[in-house]
Design a protein around this motif. Structure first.
Motif, PDB file in Angstrom:
ATOM      1  N   VAL A 181      16.071   5.056  -8.885  1.00  6.53           N
ATOM      2  CA  VAL A 181      15.196   4.540  -7.826  1.00  6.53           C
ATOM      3  C   VAL A 181      14.078   5.560  -7.623  1.00  6.53           C
ATOM      4  N   PRO A 182      12.812   5.137  -7.786  1.00  4.97           N
ATOM      5  CA  PRO A 182      11.702   6.086  -7.648  1.00  4.97           C
ATOM      6  C   PRO A 182      11.457   6.475  -6.186  1.00  4.97           C
ATOM      7  N   ALA A 183      10.850   7.634  -6.005  1.00  7.75           N
ATOM      8  CA  ALA A 183      10.583   8.163  -4.665  1.00  7.75           C
ATOM      9  C   ALA A 183       9.381   7.472  -4.033  1.00  7.75           C
ATOM     10  N   TYR A 184       9.510   7.170  -2.762  1.00  8.92           N
ATOM     11  CA  TYR A 184       8.400   6.620  -1.982  1.00  8.92           C
ATOM     12  C   TYR A 184       8.694   6.868  -0.509  1.00  8.92           C
ATOM     13  N   ARG A 185       7.657   6.763   0.319  1.00 13.80           N
ATOM     14  CA  ARG A 185       7.820   6.814   1.773  1.00 13.80           C
ATOM     15  C   ARG A 185       7.381   5.469   2.325  1.00 13.80           C
ATOM     16  N   TYR A 186       8.097   4.986   3.304  1.00 10.89           N
ATOM     17  CA  TYR A 186       7.759   3.706   3.925  1.00 10.89           C
ATOM     18  C   TYR A 186       7.345   3.978   5.365  1.00 10.89           C
ATOM     19  N   LEU A 187       6.102   3.661   5.694  1.00 15.91           N
ATOM     20  CA  LEU A 187       5.594   3.875   7.049  1.00 15.91           C
ATOM     21  C   LEU A 187       5.627   2.557   7.809  1.00 15.91           C
ATOM     22  N   SER A 188       6.349   2.564   8.911  1.00 21.51           N
ATOM     23  CA  SER A 188       6.483   1.376   9.744  1.00 21.51           C
ATOM     24  C   SER A 188       6.329   1.814  11.194  1.00 21.51           C
ATOM     25  N   HIS A 189       6.959   1.088  12.107  1.00 22.32           N
ATOM     26  CA  HIS A 189       6.856   1.390  13.536  1.00 22.32           C
ATOM     27  C   HIS A 189       7.136   2.877  13.776  1.00 22.32           C
ATOM     28  N   GLY A 190       6.205   3.544  14.441  1.00 23.82           N
ATOM     29  CA  GLY A 190       6.343   4.975  14.714  1.00 23.82           C
ATOM     30  C   GLY A 190       5.615   5.840  13.706  1.00 23.82           C
ATOM     31  N   GLY A 191       5.211   5.276  12.582  1.00 20.79           N
ATOM     32  CA  GLY A 191       4.478   6.023  11.561  1.00 20.79           C
ATOM     33  C   GLY A 191       2.982   5.822  11.709  1.00 20.79           C
ATOM     34  N   HIS A 192       2.228   6.707  11.116  1.00 18.65           N
ATOM     35  CA  HIS A 192       0.762   6.615  11.161  1.00 18.65           C
ATOM     36  C   HIS A 192       0.187   6.874   9.779  1.00 18.65           C
ATOM     37  N   VAL A 193      -0.988   6.314   9.553  1.00 16.59           N
ATOM     38  CA  VAL A 193      -1.704   6.514   8.299  1.00 16.59           C
ATOM     39  C   VAL A 193      -3.164   6.808   8.635  1.00 16.59           C
ATOM     40  N   VAL A 194      -3.756   7.743   7.904  1.00 17.86           N
ATOM     41  CA  VAL A 194      -5.188   8.000   8.042  1.00 17.86           C
ATOM     42  C   VAL A 194      -5.879   7.063   7.062  1.00 17.86           C
ATOM     43  N   ALA A 195      -6.576   6.084   7.614  1.00  9.31           N
ATOM     44  CA  ALA A 195      -7.233   5.069   6.780  1.00  9.31           C
ATOM     45  C   ALA A 195      -8.679   5.469   6.513  1.00  9.31           C
ATOM     46  N   PRO A 196      -9.167   5.138   5.322  1.00  8.15           N
ATOM     47  CA  PRO A 196     -10.577   5.410   5.029  1.00  8.15           C
ATOM     48  C   PRO A 196     -11.475   4.603   5.964  1.00  8.15           C
ATOM     49  N   GLY A 197     -12.680   5.083   6.145  1.00  5.36           N
ATOM     50  CA  GLY A 197     -13.661   4.307   6.886  1.00  5.36           C
ATOM     51  C   GLY A 197     -14.060   3.088   6.080  1.00  5.36           C
ATOM     52  N   PRO A 198     -14.782   2.163   6.685  1.00  4.33           N
ATOM     53  CA  PRO A 198     -15.143   0.926   5.989  1.00  4.33           C
ATOM     54  C   PRO A 198     -16.139   1.113   4.849  1.00  4.33           C
ATOM     55  N   MET A 199     -16.876   2.221   4.843  1.00  2.19           N
ATOM     56  CA  MET A 199     -17.854   2.447   3.776  1.00  2.19           C
ATOM     57  C   MET A 199     -17.697   3.888   3.280  1.00  2.19           C
ATOM     58  N   MET A 200     -17.194   4.049   2.073  1.00  2.00           N
ATOM     59  CA  MET A 200     -16.966   5.387   1.539  1.00  2.00           C
ATOM     60  C   MET A 200     -18.054   5.719   0.517  1.00  2.00           C
ATOM     61  N   LEU A 201     -18.108   6.997   0.190  1.00  2.00           N
ATOM     62  CA  LEU A 201     -18.950   7.458  -0.903  1.00  2.00           C
ATOM     63  C   LEU A 201     -18.056   8.137  -1.922  1.00  2.00           C
ATOM     64  N   SER A 202     -18.504   8.175  -3.142  1.00  2.00           N
ATOM     65  CA  SER A 202     -17.751   8.854  -4.192  1.00  2.00           C
ATOM     66  C   SER A 202     -17.520  10.303  -3.766  1.00  2.00           C
ATOM     67  N   GLY A 203     -16.302  10.757  -3.921  1.00  4.52           N
ATOM     68  CA  GLY A 203     -15.965  12.124  -3.546  1.00  4.52           C
ATOM     69  C   GLY A 203     -15.330  12.243  -2.174  1.00  4.52           C
ATOM     70  N   ASP A 204     -15.280  11.152  -1.401  1.00  9.00           N
ATOM     71  CA  ASP A 204     -14.602  11.200  -0.106  1.00  9.00           C
ATOM     72  C   ASP A 204     -13.105  11.392  -0.329  1.00  9.00           C
ATOM     73  N   ARG A 205     -12.459  12.080   0.599  1.00  8.47           N
ATOM     74  CA  ARG A 205     -11.020  12.312   0.477  1.00  8.47           C
ATOM     75  C   ARG A 205     -10.242  11.004   0.520  1.00  8.47           C
ATOM     76  N   TYR A 206     -10.604  10.126   1.455  1.00  5.55           N
ATOM     77  CA  TYR A 206      -9.915   8.849   1.618  1.00  5.55           C
ATOM     78  C   TYR A 206     -10.788   7.744   1.040  1.00  5.55           C
ATOM     79  N   GLU A 207     -10.156   6.833   0.294  1.00  4.97           N
ATOM     80  CA  GLU A 207     -10.926   5.780  -0.367  1.00  4.97           C
ATOM     81  C   GLU A 207     -10.093   4.500  -0.458  1.00  4.97           C
ATOM     82  N   TRP A 208     -10.765   3.377  -0.296  1.00  2.00           N
ATOM     83  CA  TRP A 208     -10.107   2.090  -0.513  1.00  2.00           C
ATOM     84  C   TRP A 208     -10.195   1.748  -1.991  1.00  2.00           C
ATOM     85  N   LEU A 209      -9.044   1.572  -2.639  1.00  2.00           N
ATOM     86  CA  LEU A 209      -9.027   1.063  -4.013  1.00  2.00           C
ATOM     87  C   LEU A 209      -9.158  -0.454  -3.962  1.00  2.00           C
TER      88      LEU A 209
END
Length: 188
Positions: free
Chosen positions: A105-133
């Motif tokens: 079984v491969p390793a993963y983390r599941y974020l649900s109630h109580g967890g948080h995620v840093v989401a990218p902004g709606p408009m990224m530029l190349s080289g930004d830390r966070y990006e929408w694929l």
């Protein structure tokens, strides 16, 4: 890299502790990442970058159900967004697919109630830390299938990369000998 639609911005903002503040922050600076709560309108499966990129590629190329997918390049992690309350089903599917593939079984983390995620902004530029694929856009009608497709491709991608790593390690001495022989041949 994809841009988030207006509907996607509204959807993501609903996961913020203060949706109006989130929307205002993105209006002021659309590149700004924002801390969002998991478990309100989405859950997130977080995997190691290499496995995540292979999983994403397989899902996209095979035209399987795929929701929003983000990358955190600094932490080398990929996050796959799933419908809320998908954790038990996803875990069961990962175990089932692993047994079917005769792989661990491969390793993963599941974020649900109580967890948080840093989401990218709606408009990224190349080289930004966070990006929408794959940016959030229109609402998916195949939300219930996304977890199944993700589990199958995640387990397969993990097994494929583990096999490739084993092959590379086992054949490293032979490859080094071949390169050394080629260098001698070219030197003549």
């Amino acid at each position: 890299m994809e841009r988030v639609t207006r509907l996607g911005i509204q959807w993501l903002s609903l996961a913020a502790d203060d949706p109006l503040a989130c929307h205002a922050a993105w209006s002021d600076n659309p590149r700004q990442p924002y801390l969002l709560a998991a478990g309100r309108i989405f859950d997130v499966v977080v995997v190691e970058e290499r496995v995540g990129l292979e999983t994403f590629d397989q899902l996209r190329r095979r035209k399987l159900p795929l929701g929003p997918v983000m990358a955190d390049w600094a932490s080398r992690q990929i996050g796959f967004f799933l419908p809320t309350r998908s954790e038990k089903k996803f875990a069961k599917l990962v175990v089932h697919e692993s047994a079917r593939n005769n792989s661990p079984v491969p390793a993963y983390r599941y974020l649900s109630h109580g967890g948080h995620v840093v989401a990218p902004g709606p408009m990224m530029l190349s080289g930004d830390r966070y990006e929408w694929l794959r940016a959030p856009g229109k609402r998916s009608k195949q939300g219930y299938l996304r977890g199944s497709a993700l589990a199958a491709m995640f387990v397969s991608a993990s097994a494929l990369l583990a096999c490739a790593d084993r092959y590379s390690e086992e054949n490293q001495p032979a490859a080094e000998e071949q390169r050394a022989g080629e260098e001698v041949t070219h030197a003549r």
